[in-house]
Design a protein around this motif. Structure first.
Motif, PDB file in Angstrom:
ATOM      1  N   LYS A  85       2.886  -3.275  -6.738  1.00 51.98           N
ATOM      2  CA  LYS A  85       3.429  -3.390  -5.373  1.00 51.98           C
ATOM      3  C   LYS A  85       2.810  -4.589  -4.656  1.00 51.98           C
ATOM      4  O   LYS A  85       3.512  -5.366  -3.997  1.00 51.98           O
ATOM      5  CB  LYS A  85       3.119  -2.084  -4.621  1.00 51.98           C
ATOM      6  N   ASN A 108      12.446  -2.454  -4.463  1.00 51.96           N
ATOM      7  CA  ASN A 108      12.885  -1.146  -3.968  1.00 51.96           C
ATOM      8  C   ASN A 108      12.125  -0.022  -4.662  1.00 51.96           C
ATOM      9  O   ASN A 108      11.662   0.925  -4.021  1.00 51.96           O
ATOM     10  CB  ASN A 108      14.396  -0.964  -4.214  1.00 51.96           C
ATOM     11  N   TYR A 110       9.200  -0.023  -5.958  1.00 55.86           N
ATOM     12  CA  TYR A 110       7.779   0.050  -5.606  1.00 55.86           C
ATOM     13  C   TYR A 110       7.562   0.085  -4.094  1.00 55.86           C
ATOM     14  O   TYR A 110       6.451  -0.097  -3.620  1.00 55.86           O
ATOM     15  CB  TYR A 110       7.009  -1.100  -6.273  1.00 55.86           C
ATOM     16  N   ASP A 111       8.657   0.308  -3.366  1.00 55.48           N
ATOM     17  CA  ASP A 111       8.579   0.503  -1.921  1.00 55.48           C
ATOM     18  C   ASP A 111       7.796  -0.636  -1.233  1.00 55.48           C
ATOM     19  O   ASP A 111       6.849  -0.414  -0.477  1.00 55.48           O
ATOM     20  CB  ASP A 111       7.909   1.853  -1.637  1.00 55.48           C
ATOM     21  N   ASP A 113       6.552  -3.631   1.065  1.00 53.52           N
ATOM     22  CA  ASP A 113       6.595  -4.039   2.467  1.00 53.52           C
ATOM     23  C   ASP A 113       6.630  -5.580   2.479  1.00 53.52           C
ATOM     24  O   ASP A 113       5.610  -6.234   2.251  1.00 53.52           O
ATOM     25  CB  ASP A 113       5.341  -3.515   3.180  1.00 53.52           C
TER      26      ASP A 113
END
Ligand code: SF4
Ligand code: FES
Length: 230
Positions: A85, A108, A110-111, A113
């Motif tokens: 991430k 997406n 690994y979510d 930011d």
């Protein structure tokens, strides 16, 4: 020779010499890769494929580390997923990933930011349009080295492009910043084919995106209008 080791808690067999990535994929496990490509020599540059190996102090790049007897490997763990991430967040903060479809899918999963590093300096360089075959937009380049490898010993043996600069200034370029027609490039297009981000793009695709019609592009390429078919 067959070796036996533990992957994600399960006893696993693999052929000696196979990498952890190959062993994982043989078992249908999803280990993400960016710099790795089946057609090129693995160099472990991006580190997105890292896995946890018991007894090893740091995470190991699965694309180059070979499976060994009695190894205990985790292809997904809190540490592994956090590292992946973070790598994706650093990439998203420093370059244009708008045409990197596979990496966007990873982001997406690994979510990610995308605003985690708001002060990061982005790689922004003018697009290079100097030959009839492809354009080079190094604002989208993540330095995976695939293009350099297929241009060199992994496929074409042409050596038209390589790394240039050092540290933050590192980028892909030609010797002495020559234009592509001034280099040994034979316009084979293999570099375009392996680029994962759209940094290298067929000229025709680029011109269509710029709003030119197929006929206008044809005129540009041939210097004359195509005959109308009867
Ligand atoms: S131009 Fe594309 S293939 Fe070449 S190093 Fe950059 S991202 Fe990789
Ligand atoms: S895919 Fe293994 S280090 Fe890039």
């Amino acid at each position: 020779m067959t070796i036996i080791f533990i992957m994600d808690g399960e006893e696993t067999t693999s052929e000696e010499g196979k990498t952890l990535l190959e062993a994982a994929r043989d078992r249908g496990k999803d280990v993400p890769t960016i710099c790795f490509h089946d057609a090129t020599t693995a160099n472990a540059l991006c580190r997105i494929c890292v896995v946890e190996v018991e007894g090893m102090r740091v995470l190991q790049p699965a694309c180059i580390v070979q499976a060994a007897s009695n190894m205990k490997v985790q292809t997904h763990s809190e540490k592994v997923d956090r590292a992946r991430k973070t790598i994706l967040e650093m990439l998203a903060s420093t370059m244009d990933l708008s045409e990197a479809g596979e990496i966007q899918t990873m982001m997406n999963e690994y979510d990610v930011d995308v605003n985690r590093f708001p002060d990061a300096e982005r790689r922004e360089v003018p697009l290079k349009d100097d030959n009839p075959m492809y354009v080079r937009d190094y604002s989208k380049c993540l330095l995976c080295w695939r293009c350099v490898q297929v241009c060199a010993d992994d496929a074409q043996f042409t050596y038209a492009i390589n790394f240039t600069g050092r540290g933050y200034e590192t980028q892909i370029g030609t010797f002495f910043e020559k234009t592509i027609p001034e280099t040994t490039c034979v316009l084979c297009g293999q570099c375009v084919g392996v680029c994962p981000t759209g940094a290298l793009k067929p000229k025709r695709e680029y011109l269509l995106e710029q709003g030119m019609s197929p006929q206008e592009i044809s005129v540009l390429n041939t210097g004359r209008k195509r005959r109308k078919s009867t």
